[in-house]
Design an enzyme around this catalytic site. Sequence first.
Site: not given
Length: 160
Positions: A36-38, A40
């Site tokens: 859930d990361c930019g 990803t």
Amino acid sequence: MNNDIYQFSANNNSGEAVQLSTYKNKVMLIVNTASDCGFTPQYKGLQDLYEKHQSQGLEILAFPCNQFKQQEQGDDAAIKQFCDLRFNIKFPLFSKIDVNGDNAHPLFNFLKSEAPGIMGSTGIKWNFTKFLVNKEGNVVKRYASTTKPEAIEADIEKLL
């Protein structure tokens, strides 16, 4: 104490211990990941690299980590399901670990000491920090989260 990566083991996503000596004579790209990361979407770039170079001896090892703004909250099964459904990754996915602090996995303590970051810092700043390891098990280079997998391809090809 050995000065290569083969002294370590880590649990894979199914909880089984994997000796990193399994990857002797392979080039490894070791990455701390999050769902859930930019960054990803880099999973796709990693999978593309893997498909292109795995037959030549590239292994990509993904280590999920929840230490950066809780961007990897799921358990190992949920992480695997996410990776399978969203990116259909084929490279090894390991059990969720810490990469910094008192509970940091020994492998990541080694990686950080062998390839410090900017100004000699050893801490990992964010998800998708990448470490390139040569066929002899030596850490060659560290890449920031912002470095896209495709930008590392030339360095990988030199080592293959």
